[in-house]
Design a protein around this motif. Structure first.
Motif, PDB file in Angstrom:
ATOM      1  N   TYR A   1       0.815  -1.223   0.000  1.00 52.80           N
ATOM      2  CA  TYR A   1       0.000   0.000   0.000  1.00 52.80           C
ATOM      3  C   TYR A   1       0.849   1.274   0.000  1.00 52.80           C
ATOM      4  O   TYR A   1       0.309   2.359  -0.123  1.00 52.80           O
ATOM      5  N   TRP A   2       2.150   1.130   0.127  1.00 55.54           N
ATOM      6  CA  TRP A   2       3.065   2.234  -0.156  1.00 55.54           C
ATOM      7  C   TRP A   2       3.453   2.060  -1.632  1.00 55.54           C
ATOM      8  O   TRP A   2       4.557   1.642  -1.968  1.00 55.54           O
ATOM      9  N   TYR A   3       2.498   2.354  -2.514  1.00 56.56           N
ATOM     10  CA  TYR A   3       2.609   1.921  -3.907  1.00 56.56           C
ATOM     11  C   TYR A   3       3.894   2.358  -4.598  1.00 56.56           C
ATOM     12  O   TYR A   3       4.464   1.610  -5.386  1.00 56.56           O
ATOM     13  N   ASP A   4       4.335   3.592  -4.347  1.00 60.66           N
ATOM     14  CA  ASP A   4       5.514   4.089  -5.074  1.00 60.66           C
ATOM     15  C   ASP A   4       6.767   4.114  -4.212  1.00 60.66           C
ATOM     16  O   ASP A   4       7.742   4.784  -4.541  1.00 60.66           O
ATOM     17  N   THR A   5       6.749   3.397  -3.090  1.00 53.79           N
ATOM     18  CA  THR A   5       7.912   3.326  -2.210  1.00 53.79           C
ATOM     19  C   THR A   5       8.618   1.989  -2.409  1.00 53.79           C
ATOM     20  O   THR A   5       8.021   0.938  -2.169  1.00 53.79           O
ATOM     21  N   PRO A   6       9.869   1.987  -2.840  1.00 54.87           N
ATOM     22  CA  PRO A   6      10.577   0.724  -3.119  1.00 54.87           C
ATOM     23  C   PRO A   6      11.079   0.061  -1.836  1.00 54.87           C
ATOM     24  O   PRO A   6      12.281  -0.005  -1.577  1.00 54.87           O
ATOM     25  N   TRP A   7      10.151  -0.442  -1.042  1.00 55.54           N
ATOM     26  CA  TRP A   7      10.507  -0.997   0.261  1.00 55.54           C
ATOM     27  C   TRP A   7      11.380  -2.243   0.135  1.00 55.54           C
ATOM     28  O   TRP A   7      12.063  -2.629   1.089  1.00 55.54           O
ATOM     29  N   ASP A   8      11.389  -2.876  -1.026  1.00 49.48           N
ATOM     30  CA  ASP A   8      12.265  -4.041  -1.216  1.00 49.48           C
ATOM     31  C   ASP A   8      13.736  -3.647  -1.197  1.00 49.48           C
ATOM     32  O   ASP A   8      14.616  -4.509  -1.045  1.00 49.48           O
ATOM     33  N   LEU A   9      14.028  -2.349  -1.320  1.00 48.36           N
ATOM     34  CA  LEU A   9      15.406  -1.868  -1.241  1.00 48.36           C
ATOM     35  C   LEU A   9      15.811  -1.518   0.182  1.00 48.36           C
ATOM     36  O   LEU A   9      16.950  -1.117   0.419  1.00 48.36           O
ATOM     37  N   ASN A  10      14.877  -1.651   1.112  1.00 52.02           N
ATOM     38  CA  ASN A  10      15.191  -1.350   2.507  1.00 52.02           C
ATOM     39  C   ASN A  10      15.907  -2.525   3.158  1.00 52.02           C
ATOM     40  O   ASN A  10      15.539  -3.685   2.978  1.00 52.02           O
ATOM     41  N   CYS A  11      16.946  -2.208   3.910  1.00 49.27           N
ATOM     42  CA  CYS A  11      17.672  -3.231   4.660  1.00 49.27           C
ATOM     43  C   CYS A  11      17.894  -2.713   6.070  1.00 49.27           C
ATOM     44  O   CYS A  11      18.508  -1.655   6.267  1.00 49.27           O
ATOM     45  N   LYS A  12      17.362  -3.424   7.040  1.00 51.59           N
ATOM     46  CA  LYS A  12      17.478  -2.997   8.434  1.00 51.59           C
ATOM     47  C   LYS A  12      18.904  -3.176   8.934  1.00 51.59           C
ATOM     48  O   LYS A  12      19.583  -4.150   8.590  1.00 51.59           O
ATOM     49  N   ALA A  13      19.349  -2.231   9.762  1.00 54.39           N
ATOM     50  CA  ALA A  13      20.686  -2.312  10.341  1.00 54.39           C
ATOM     51  C   ALA A  13      20.821  -3.594  11.157  1.00 54.39           C
ATOM     52  O   ALA A  13      19.906  -3.999  11.867  1.00 54.39           O
ATOM     53  N   GLY A  14      21.972  -4.239  11.024  1.00 52.82           N
ATOM     54  CA  GLY A  14      22.220  -5.451  11.776  1.00 52.82           C
ATOM     55  C   GLY A  14      21.735  -6.713  11.102  1.00 52.82           C
ATOM     56  O   GLY A  14      21.809  -7.798  11.680  1.00 52.82           O
ATOM     57  N   THR A  15      21.220  -6.587   9.866  1.00 52.08           N
ATOM     58  CA  THR A  15      20.763  -7.764   9.116  1.00 52.08           C
ATOM     59  C   THR A  15      21.554  -7.868   7.826  1.00 52.08           C
ATOM     60  O   THR A  15      22.222  -6.916   7.397  1.00 52.08           O
ATOM     61  N   ASP A  16      21.491  -9.026   7.190  1.00 51.12           N
ATOM     62  CA  ASP A  16      22.170  -9.202   5.908  1.00 51.12           C
ATOM     63  C   ASP A  16      21.449  -8.428   4.813  1.00 51.12           C
ATOM     64  O   ASP A  16      20.217  -8.483   4.694  1.00 51.12           O
ATOM     65  N   CYS A  17      22.218  -7.677   4.038  1.00 49.61           N
ATOM     66  CA  CYS A  17      21.669  -6.945   2.894  1.00 49.61           C
ATOM     67  C   CYS A  17      22.018  -7.741   1.644  1.00 49.61           C
ATOM     68  O   CYS A  17      23.142  -7.685   1.144  1.00 49.61           O
ATOM     69  N   ASP A  18      21.070  -8.505   1.164  1.00 46.69           N
ATOM     70  CA  ASP A  18      21.350  -9.455   0.099  1.00 46.69           C
ATOM     71  C   ASP A  18      21.137  -8.856  -1.284  1.00 46.69           C
ATOM     72  O   ASP A  18      21.144  -7.639  -1.464  1.00 46.69           O
ATOM     73  N   SER A  19      20.913  -9.682  -2.277  1.00 41.56           N
ATOM     74  CA  SER A  19      20.793  -9.268  -3.668  1.00 41.56           C
ATOM     75  C   SER A  19      19.769  -8.140  -3.828  1.00 41.56           C
ATOM     76  O   SER A  19      18.662  -8.206  -3.306  1.00 41.56           O
ATOM     77  N   GLY A  20      20.163  -7.115  -4.543  1.00 37.71           N
ATOM     78  CA  GLY A  20      19.302  -5.950  -4.728  1.00 37.71           C
ATOM     79  C   GLY A  20      19.566  -4.870  -3.708  1.00 37.71           C
ATOM     80  O   GLY A  20      19.035  -3.759  -3.812  1.00 37.71           O
TER      81      GLY A  20
END
Length: 279
Positions: free
Chosen positions: A76-95
């Protein structure tokens, strides 16, 4: 003037290493503008402009748009690319192996205040901005739906009728059948705005680009220009050429302004220049 911003942070996997999550500032939003011209003499600024923001999400049944619900309801955050979000302290994987820059916020209110003799601030003017989800081709596009102005300097605040907006979808690049690229349709041009009943119509010019008659780079003085040598991508811009204003009560002559540099007489005024407003 002093500006204050809210930070939005993110992380990415540096050096293509998911476990090397590195924090950075990916965006921000304006919160306050203070008039500090007399800061050396006063503890408080003489005037302030407050900016209020909200999530780029519009509430509906079952969707509160609360900031802590985005993980489960990111759709519902239609134009927000939340798949690019990576929380601190977690693995930031592909993309998420490189920084990306975007925001979750939209501007909803602007208010002005002045300092009073007792040290408090008094409201002067405020503007409320409402949004809606529109469509740009097949994509969602957050559009400004209306602006409502309230004057609070008098004893009783005065709220004016809303000014609404209607958008026209246009191609943002010169499209050619078979070139392998989409026309990138968006709705950035406000076709008209209205106060109460009568709309103000804005005349847009014809497209400046045509594949059959492209300008030569060394003599080009038009709005048609290439931004990519590899693909010959040419953006298309829309410039307002004329604005026709009709009074809300349906009486009186229309007011018309042409593109900058052209003036037209207006009843009750000597001249109306493009970009000015009469009441």
């Amino acid at each position: 003037m002093t500006y204050y911003y809210g930070k939005e942070t993110n992380s990415y996997g540096r050096n293509l290493t998911a476990s090397d999550d590195t924090s950075y500032v990916r965006g921000g939003y304006l919160k306050l503008n203070r008039n500090t011209a007399c800061a050396p003499f006063y503890d408080k600024p003489l005037a302030k402009v407050n900016f209020t923001s909200a999530e780029r999400c519009l509430s509906q049944t079952g969707v509160t748009c609360a900031a802590d619900t985005i993980d489960d309801q990111a759709f519902y955050w239609y134009d927000t690319p939340w798949d690019l979000n990576c929380k601190a302290g977690t693995d930031c994987d592909s993309g998420q192996f490189s920084p990306s820059f975007w925001t979750r916020k939209r501007l909803t209110d602007v208010s002005t205040q002045t300092l009073q003799s007792d040290g408090s601030y008094h409201d002067v003017d405020s503007w409320k901005l409402d949004h809606r989800w529109g469509m740009a081709d097949i994509d969602y596009q957050l559009e400004l739906d209306s602006i409502q102005h309230t004057g609070s300097s008098a004893t009783t605040a005065i709220t004016l009728p809303k000014v609404g907006f209607v958008y026209t979808q246009l191609e943002n690049r010169l499209d050619k059948t078979g070139d392998g690229y989409a026309p990138f349709i968006k709705g950035p041009a406000v076709h008209r705005h209205r106060r109460v009943r009568r709309p103000d119509r804005r005349q847009l010019p014809a497209a400046a680009c045509s594949w059959d008659a492209l300008p030569t780079p060394e003599t080009n003085t038009s709005r048609c220009f290439s931004t990519s040598a590899a693909t010959a991508t040419r953006p298309r811009t829309a410039v307002v050429q004329q604005i026709r204003h009709r009074l809300g009560d349906g009486h009186g002559p229309h007011r018309r302004s042409r593109r900058p540099g052209h003036h037209l007489p207006v009843p009750g005024r000597s001249r109306l220049r493009a970009g000015t407003t009469t009441h």
